[in-house]
Design an enzyme around this catalytic site. Structure first.
Site, PDB file in Angstrom:
ATOM      1  N   HIS A 178      -3.525  -3.853   2.447  1.00 20.06           N
ATOM      2  CA  HIS A 178      -4.899  -3.333   2.443  1.00 20.06           C
ATOM      3  C   HIS A 178      -5.244  -2.478   3.655  1.00 20.06           C
ATOM      4  O   HIS A 178      -5.767  -1.376   3.512  1.00 20.06           O
ATOM      5  CB  HIS A 178      -5.890  -4.500   2.305  1.00 20.06           C
ATOM      6  CG  HIS A 178      -7.254  -4.109   1.816  1.00 20.06           C
ATOM      7  ND1 HIS A 178      -7.457  -3.143   0.858  1.00 20.06           N
ATOM      8  CD2 HIS A 178      -8.500  -4.576   2.146  1.00 20.06           C
ATOM      9  CE1 HIS A 178      -8.764  -3.034   0.615  1.00 20.06           C
ATOM     10  NE2 HIS A 178      -9.406  -3.887   1.384  1.00 20.06           N
ATOM     11  N   VAL A 179      -4.982  -2.979   4.867  1.00 18.56           N
ATOM     12  CA  VAL A 179      -5.268  -2.210   6.081  1.00 18.56           C
ATOM     13  C   VAL A 179      -4.031  -1.356   6.382  1.00 18.56           C
ATOM     14  O   VAL A 179      -2.925  -1.887   6.484  1.00 18.56           O
ATOM     15  CB  VAL A 179      -5.575  -3.148   7.260  1.00 18.56           C
ATOM     16  CG1 VAL A 179      -5.870  -2.339   8.509  1.00 18.56           C
ATOM     17  CG2 VAL A 179      -6.743  -4.061   6.902  1.00 18.56           C
ATOM     18  N   HIS A 180      -4.243  -0.048   6.531  1.00 16.68           N
ATOM     19  CA  HIS A 180      -3.101   0.870   6.622  1.00 16.68           C
ATOM     20  C   HIS A 180      -2.590   0.980   8.044  1.00 16.68           C
ATOM     21  O   HIS A 180      -2.617   2.043   8.675  1.00 16.68           O
ATOM     22  CB  HIS A 180      -3.470   2.235   6.040  1.00 16.68           C
ATOM     23  CG  HIS A 180      -3.906   2.131   4.613  1.00 16.68           C
ATOM     24  ND1 HIS A 180      -4.680   3.063   3.991  1.00 16.68           N
ATOM     25  CD2 HIS A 180      -3.680   1.154   3.685  1.00 16.68           C
ATOM     26  CE1 HIS A 180      -4.924   2.677   2.745  1.00 16.68           C
ATOM     27  NE2 HIS A 180      -4.323   1.530   2.536  1.00 16.68           N
ATOM     28  N   ASN A 215      -6.795  -3.775  -4.496  1.00 19.76           N
ATOM     29  CA  ASN A 215      -8.021  -3.156  -5.020  1.00 19.76           C
ATOM     30  C   ASN A 215      -7.734  -1.875  -5.796  1.00 19.76           C
ATOM     31  O   ASN A 215      -8.463  -1.536  -6.723  1.00 19.76           O
ATOM     32  CB  ASN A 215      -9.023  -2.889  -3.891  1.00 19.76           C
ATOM     33  CG  ASN A 215      -8.429  -2.074  -2.764  1.00 19.76           C
ATOM     34  OD1 ASN A 215      -7.385  -2.437  -2.234  1.00 19.76           O
ATOM     35  ND2 ASN A 215      -9.066  -0.981  -2.404  1.00 19.76           N
ATOM     36  N   HIS A 258      -3.630  -9.527  -1.036  1.00 21.48           N
ATOM     37  CA  HIS A 258      -3.821  -8.136  -0.631  1.00 21.48           C
ATOM     38  C   HIS A 258      -4.701  -7.992   0.610  1.00 21.48           C
ATOM     39  O   HIS A 258      -4.350  -7.299   1.554  1.00 21.48           O
ATOM     40  CB  HIS A 258      -4.390  -7.317  -1.792  1.00 21.48           C
ATOM     41  CG  HIS A 258      -4.470  -5.861  -1.464  1.00 21.48           C
ATOM     42  ND1 HIS A 258      -3.344  -5.114  -1.184  1.00 21.48           N
ATOM     43  CD2 HIS A 258      -5.528  -5.024  -1.314  1.00 21.48           C
ATOM     44  CE1 HIS A 258      -3.707  -3.869  -0.905  1.00 21.48           C
ATOM     45  NE2 HIS A 258      -5.036  -3.791  -0.960  1.00 21.48           N
ATOM     46  N   TYR A 315      -2.074   4.339  -6.264  1.00 18.02           N
ATOM     47  CA  TYR A 315      -3.260   5.106  -5.824  1.00 18.02           C
ATOM     48  C   TYR A 315      -3.643   6.190  -6.829  1.00 18.02           C
ATOM     49  O   TYR A 315      -4.185   7.235  -6.465  1.00 18.02           O
ATOM     50  CB  TYR A 315      -3.067   5.699  -4.422  1.00 18.02           C
ATOM     51  CG  TYR A 315      -3.117   4.649  -3.338  1.00 18.02           C
ATOM     52  CD1 TYR A 315      -2.030   3.818  -3.115  1.00 18.02           C
ATOM     53  CD2 TYR A 315      -4.263   4.472  -2.569  1.00 18.02           C
ATOM     54  CE1 TYR A 315      -2.091   2.816  -2.147  1.00 18.02           C
ATOM     55  CE2 TYR A 315      -4.329   3.477  -1.597  1.00 18.02           C
ATOM     56  CZ  TYR A 315      -3.236   2.656  -1.396  1.00 18.02           C
ATOM     57  OH  TYR A 315      -3.301   1.679  -0.451  1.00 18.02           O
ATOM     58  N   ASP A 367      -1.579  -2.582  -4.036  1.00 16.67           N
ATOM     59  CA  ASP A 367      -1.877  -1.146  -3.949  1.00 16.67           C
ATOM     60  C   ASP A 367      -0.604  -0.336  -4.207  1.00 16.67           C
ATOM     61  O   ASP A 367       0.099   0.065  -3.289  1.00 16.67           O
ATOM     62  CB  ASP A 367      -2.543  -0.756  -2.630  1.00 16.67           C
ATOM     63  CG  ASP A 367      -4.005  -1.158  -2.581  1.00 16.67           C
ATOM     64  OD1 ASP A 367      -4.512  -1.717  -3.586  1.00 16.67           O
ATOM     65  OD2 ASP A 367      -4.649  -0.897  -1.547  1.00 16.67           O
ATOM     66  N   ASP A 412       0.824  -1.213   0.000  1.00 16.68           N
ATOM     67  CA  ASP A 412       0.000   0.000   0.000  1.00 16.68           C
ATOM     68  C   ASP A 412       0.860   1.265   0.000  1.00 16.68           C
ATOM     69  O   ASP A 412       0.634   2.175   0.795  1.00 16.68           O
ATOM     70  CB  ASP A 412      -0.946  -0.018   1.216  1.00 16.68           C
ATOM     71  CG  ASP A 412      -1.843  -1.247   1.213  1.00 16.68           C
ATOM     72  OD1 ASP A 412      -1.318  -2.356   1.385  1.00 16.68           O
ATOM     73  OD2 ASP A 412      -3.055  -1.098   1.024  1.00 16.68           O
ATOM     74  N   HIS A 426     -11.595  -2.194   6.869  1.00 14.91           N
ATOM     75  CA  HIS A 426     -11.596  -3.392   6.012  1.00 14.91           C
ATOM     76  C   HIS A 426     -11.851  -4.664   6.810  1.00 14.91           C
ATOM     77  O   HIS A 426     -11.359  -5.742   6.469  1.00 14.91           O
ATOM     78  CB  HIS A 426     -10.277  -3.513   5.242  1.00 14.91           C
ATOM     79  CG  HIS A 426     -10.011  -2.347   4.336  1.00 14.91           C
ATOM     80  ND1 HIS A 426     -10.927  -1.896   3.424  1.00 14.91           N
ATOM     81  CD2 HIS A 426      -8.920  -1.540   4.217  1.00 14.91           C
ATOM     82  CE1 HIS A 426     -10.414  -0.866   2.780  1.00 14.91           C
ATOM     83  NE2 HIS A 426      -9.209  -0.624   3.237  1.00 14.91           N
TER      84      HIS A 426
HETATM   85 FE   LIG Z   1      -6.156  -1.985  -0.536  1.00 10.22          FE
END
Ligand SMILES: [Fe+2]
Ligand SMILES: *[C@@H]1O[C@H](CO)[C@@H](O)[C@H](O)[C@H]1NC(C)=O
Ligand SMILES: *[C@@H]1O[C@H](CO)[C@@H](O)[C@H](O)[C@H]1NC(C)=O
Ligand SMILES: *[C@@H]1O[C@H](CO)[C@@H](O)[C@H](O)[C@H]1NC(C)=O
Ligand SMILES: *[C@@H]1O[C@H](CO)[C@@H](O)[C@H](O)[C@H]1NC(C)=O
Ligand SMILES: *[C@@H]1O[C@H](CO)[C@@H](O)[C@H](O)[C@H]1NC(C)=O
Length: 461
Positions: free
Chosen positions: A352-354, A230, A315, A196, A193, A166, A325
């Site tokens: 995915h999870v920041h 995503n 991801h 962006y 990711d 990410d 998420h």
């Molecule tokens: Fe993501």
């Protein structure tokens, strides 16, 4: 709240903390909190986005494995003004690049954006462990880079992976990449990711170009292993863009055919002592689908004697105790977790999870539709799950964890950073997470992992 009640609660909290400390079962929710606001994307005129000088100079240079073990390497780059020459020359010294390969090129449109000429060229007949120089841009502006072909896979081949997810292109993203560079890995396992670009109106694809210029300083010199997230979907029917993964798959190649896969989004590679399986959270994985069939076959091909470490990349995480998420990875977990436990996967990496989270060895595979056994339990056959979606993108930090911390969660913290995984031999690997705030060298969470096939001891202490 009355003072006495407060005191009683405090006493209870202290007692609980002490009990947790003595039983040793409680996970750690780190008290450290990075500032919560998202930092801005670096502006288009930032130093990291500079177009290399010279007419039609190759830009956005990146490499990834071109076959399963790295005796081939795929070089990709973009030329902006005209097609230019698609040849890459390469060899073991900068003045002796006697081998050459001819690339292919593609372009794509996205709403009113038209990409530059995207070149892909696979360099073959590489020798494991040898440093190669490579150059492209003949006829206009030649640029030269180098990489070391990965060592021959084998049971006791040390190797250091960087783990990044990410990433995006903010000032924080730049810190993450700088810290990874300072820690010096040999290849990156990237859990999805990338740019962006889809955070911008019309998915401004110029941000795909700027991102690739930003990371060139690392990925032109060492392979990054790509996972689709995503933000790679770029599915936008409202502007007529209905082909999922269009910019990503045009720009980034994976050696999926060499892995017996039929799609670039799921595949495997074998690097040093690791067999690495990449899955797609955003492609179908139900029973009988191509990804399901491929994974079933792939797990049967794993040879732990040849490549002791079994690592899976995806991801969307399966074990995520963050309210962001939350449970998005659940359907894939239900589909595949029993396979990964049966295969004794060592580590599962997701993004995915920041924020950052590491699990203990837990599984949740006993449940069926009639027995109600839906609680994760300690399981030494299970992988360690790491969520490393903390690369620092424009969406900011995911700072809202579920309470209480579930028993499977060993450590979690809402900060940006990256991790490294140093495989030492068939039995031991050292895993370390570095938060950006502390600079590159400090380790905020670390653990010695023991191999699930060759030394399946309890390594969570
Ligand atoms: Fe993501
Ligand atoms: C492209 O560059 C290669 C390497 O220098 C050269 O051999 C080849 O003739 C060039 N191709 C064209 C079409 O100019
Ligand atoms: C694409 O459309 C947007 C919105 O109308 C506009 O701002 C932008 O300049 C256009 N880009 C190109 C390359 O025409
Ligand atoms: C990004 O990081 C590099 C290396 O630390 C530094 O040279 C560069 O100035 C930074 N760029 C920005 C825009 O912060
Ligand atoms: C954290 O997430 C929970 C569950 O989604 C939500 O109810 C709560 O409002 C969130 N807290 C904050 C501070 O955002
Ligand atoms: C494997 O590496 C670990 C950690 O460096 C070391 O303690 C162990 O002795 C090594 N095993 C062998 C057989 O060399």
């Amino acid at each position: 709240m009355g003072a006495r009640r407060r005191l009683a609660l405090l006493a209870l909290a202290v007692a609980l903390a002490a009990a947790a400390a003595t039983t040793g079962h409680a996970g750690v929710t780190s008290p450290y909190r990075r500032k919560l606001e998202a930092t801005a994307d670096m502006p288009f005129d930032a130093d990291v986005f500079r177009v290399p000088p010279g007419y039609n100079a190759p830009q956005q240079v990146h490499i990834t494995l071109g076959d399963q073990t790295g005796t081939a390497m795929t070089v990709s780059w973009v030329t902006a003004s005209e097609l230019g020459n698609g040849t890459v020359r390469y060899g073991p010294s900068p003045d002796k690049m006697e081998m050459s390969a001819q690339g292919t090129h593609t372009r794509y449109d996205y709403f009113n954006y038209t990409s530059g000429f995207i070149h892909h060229c696979t360099l073959r007949n590489l020798k494991h462990g040898v440093k190669y120089y490579y150059a492209m841009g003949f006829g206009h502006t030649v640029r030269t880079f180098s990489f070391t072909a990965p060592p021959k896979p084998g049971p006791d081949v040390p190797f250091k992976f960087g783990l990044i997810g990410d990433l995006g292109q903010t000032f924080d993203s730049n810190s993450t990449l700088s810290h990874y560079e300072a820690n010096g890995g040999d290849a990156v396992l990237f859990v999805g990711d990338l740019s962006y670009a889809d955070a911008y109106p019309l998915h401004d694809n110029r941000r795909w170009d700027s991102w690739a210029r930003f990371v060139e300083r690392s990925v032109a010199y060492q392979p990054w292993i790509w996972t689709a997230g995503n933000h790679e979907l770029d599915y936008a029917p409202e502007i007529g863009e209905t082909v999922p993964f269009k910019p990503f798959t045009r720009r980034y190649r994976t050696p999926y055919r060499a892995a017996g896969s039929t799609e670039p989004l799921w595949y495997s590679v074998k690097v040093a002592s690791a067999h690495i399986i990449v899955l797609s959270s955003y492609s179908s994985y139900g029973k009988y689908t191509p990804q399901w069939t491929w994974l079933s076959d792939e797990l049967a091909r794993v040879d732990r004697k040849a490549t002791p470490w079994l690592i899976v990349l995806m991801h969307s995480p399966w074990y995520n105790s963050n309210n962001y998420h939350y449970m998005e990875g659940e359907t894939m977990r239900v589909q595949f977790e029993s396979w990964l436990v049966a295969a004794k996967v060592d580590i599962v990496l997701a993004g995915h999870v920041h924020s950052y989270e590491r699990s203990r060895r837990f599984s949740n595979v006993a449940y069926n539709i009639v027995n109600g056994k839906a609680t994760p339990v300690r399981d030494l056959d299970a992988p360690v799950y790491v969520t490393i979606g903390d690369g620092g993108n424009i969406e900011g930090i995911a700072n809202n964890f579920t309470e209480p911390q579930p028993s499977y969660s060993a450590f979690r913290e809402a900060s940006f950073g990256h991790a490294t995984l140093e495989i030492k031999n068939r039995t031991h690997a050292y895993y370390a997470w570095h938060r950006n705030h502390d600079g590159a060298k400090a380790t905020a969470d670390s653990v010695w992992l023991t191999n699930r096939h060759h030394l399946p001891t309890d390594d969570s202490k």
